[in-house]
Design a protein around this motif. Structure first.
Motif, PDB file in Angstrom:
ATOM      1  N   UNK A  61      18.364  58.891   4.862  1.00  0.00           N
ATOM      2  CA  UNK A  61      17.193  59.037   5.896  1.00  0.00           C
ATOM      3  C   UNK A  61      16.006  58.249   5.577  1.00  0.00           C
ATOM      4  N   UNK A  62      15.664  58.084   4.277  1.00  0.00           N
ATOM      5  CA  UNK A  62      14.518  57.160   3.669  1.00  0.00           C
ATOM      6  C   UNK A  62      14.978  55.750   4.033  1.00  0.00           C
ATOM      7  N   UNK A  63      16.197  55.253   3.624  1.00  0.00           N
ATOM      8  CA  UNK A  63      16.518  53.932   4.142  1.00  0.00           C
ATOM      9  C   UNK A  63      16.396  53.764   5.734  1.00  0.00           C
ATOM     10  N   UNK A  64      16.800  54.828   6.446  1.00  0.00           N
ATOM     11  CA  UNK A  64      16.675  54.512   7.942  1.00  0.00           C
ATOM     12  C   UNK A  64      15.135  54.341   8.574  1.00  0.00           C
ATOM     13  N   UNK A  65      14.391  55.428   7.685  1.00  0.00           N
ATOM     14  CA  UNK A  65      13.019  55.265   8.098  1.00  0.00           C
ATOM     15  C   UNK A  65      12.322  54.031   7.709  1.00  0.00           C
ATOM     16  N   UNK A  66      12.591  53.285   6.600  1.00  0.00           N
ATOM     17  CA  UNK A  66      12.399  52.052   6.327  1.00  0.00           C
ATOM     18  C   UNK A  66      12.745  50.807   7.181  1.00  0.00           C
ATOM     19  N   UNK A  67      14.142  51.090   7.418  1.00  0.00           N
ATOM     20  CA  UNK A  67      14.556  49.997   8.622  1.00  0.00           C
ATOM     21  C   UNK A  67      14.025  50.017   9.849  1.00  0.00           C
ATOM     22  N   UNK A  68      13.858  51.275  10.338  1.00  0.00           N
ATOM     23  CA  UNK A  68      13.165  51.631  11.557  1.00  0.00           C
ATOM     24  C   UNK A  68      11.515  50.885  11.503  1.00  0.00           C
ATOM     25  N   UNK A  69      11.036  51.179  10.527  1.00  0.00           N
ATOM     26  CA  UNK A  69       9.683  50.448  10.079  1.00  0.00           C
ATOM     27  C   UNK A  69       9.777  48.906  10.193  1.00  0.00           C
ATOM     28  N   UNK A  70      10.742  48.541   9.682  1.00  0.00           N
ATOM     29  CA  UNK A  70      10.793  46.867   9.584  1.00  0.00           C
ATOM     30  C   UNK A  70      10.978  46.423  10.898  1.00  0.00           C
ATOM     31  N   UNK A  71      12.006  47.218  11.577  1.00  0.00           N
ATOM     32  CA  UNK A  71      12.293  46.769  13.016  1.00  0.00           C
ATOM     33  C   UNK A  71      11.001  46.842  14.012  1.00  0.00           C
ATOM     34  N   UNK A  72      10.072  47.868  13.729  1.00  0.00           N
ATOM     35  CA  UNK A  72       8.898  47.938  14.661  1.00  0.00           C
ATOM     36  C   UNK A  72       8.119  46.716  14.236  1.00  0.00           C
ATOM     37  N   UNK A  73       8.040  46.332  12.927  1.00  0.00           N
ATOM     38  CA  UNK A  73       7.136  45.083  12.467  1.00  0.00           C
ATOM     39  C   UNK A  73       7.818  43.878  13.268  1.00  0.00           C
ATOM     40  N   UNK A  74       9.191  43.692  13.382  1.00  0.00           N
ATOM     41  CA  UNK A  74       9.566  42.631  14.000  1.00  0.00           C
ATOM     42  C   UNK A  74       9.406  42.759  15.333  1.00  0.00           C
ATOM     43  N   UNK A  75       9.492  43.651  15.997  1.00  0.00           N
ATOM     44  CA  UNK A  75       9.140  43.884  17.338  1.00  0.00           C
ATOM     45  C   UNK A  75       7.738  43.510  17.626  1.00  0.00           C
ATOM     46  N   UNK A  76       6.826  43.805  16.875  1.00  0.00           N
ATOM     47  CA  UNK A  76       5.382  43.597  17.146  1.00  0.00           C
ATOM     48  C   UNK A  76       5.286  41.897  17.013  1.00  0.00           C
TER      49      UNK A  76
END
Length: 123
Positions: free
Chosen positions: A74-89
């Motif tokens: 779940x922590x890895x998934x949270x980090x990945x989602x955070x990275x995806x959010x940054x890439x989308x920005x």
């Protein structure tokens, strides 16, 4: 002899009902015991079936819990989602820049079209 016969009749009159009572007590006692054991057997069968069902439910629950993601997943998934959010920005910023470039190009093309249209109308 009448005393013996009278005593024998009285004894027989007492022995027959007592024999009936004893026979009835043993006969109904065995029947009651058999019914009690049958009832106990049914309860044990029902309890055994319920325990088997609980065992199946527990195994199903254990399989479900075992297949759930761990805390690290779940922590890895949270980090990945955070990275995806940054890439989308970043993509959004890039798209905004592209939009600005397209507006400038549209303005240039519009000016050229206006110039060509107005230049061809003067001649």
């Amino acid at each position: 002899m009448t005393l013996d016969l009278d005593l024998a009749v009285k004894a027989l009159g007492l022995a027959i009902p007592l024999g009936g009572i004893i026979y009835t007590w043993f006969a109904t006692r065995q029947k009651d015991v058999d019914e009690a054991f049958t009832a106990i057997g049914k309860r044990l069968d029902t309890g055994s079936k319920r325990m088997d069902q609980h065992d199946l439910d527990l195994m199903s629950l254990q399989q479900t819990v075992a297949s759930m993601p761990a805390k690290e997943d779940m922590h890895r998934l949270e980090l990945t989602m955070s990275n995806i959010g940054g890439e989308i920005k970043a993509i959004g910023a890039h798209m905004g820049a592209q939009r600005d470039v397209m507006r400038r190009l549209e303005n240039v093309v519009t000016r050229h079209e206006d110039h060509l249209i107005s230049g061809s109308g003067n001649k």
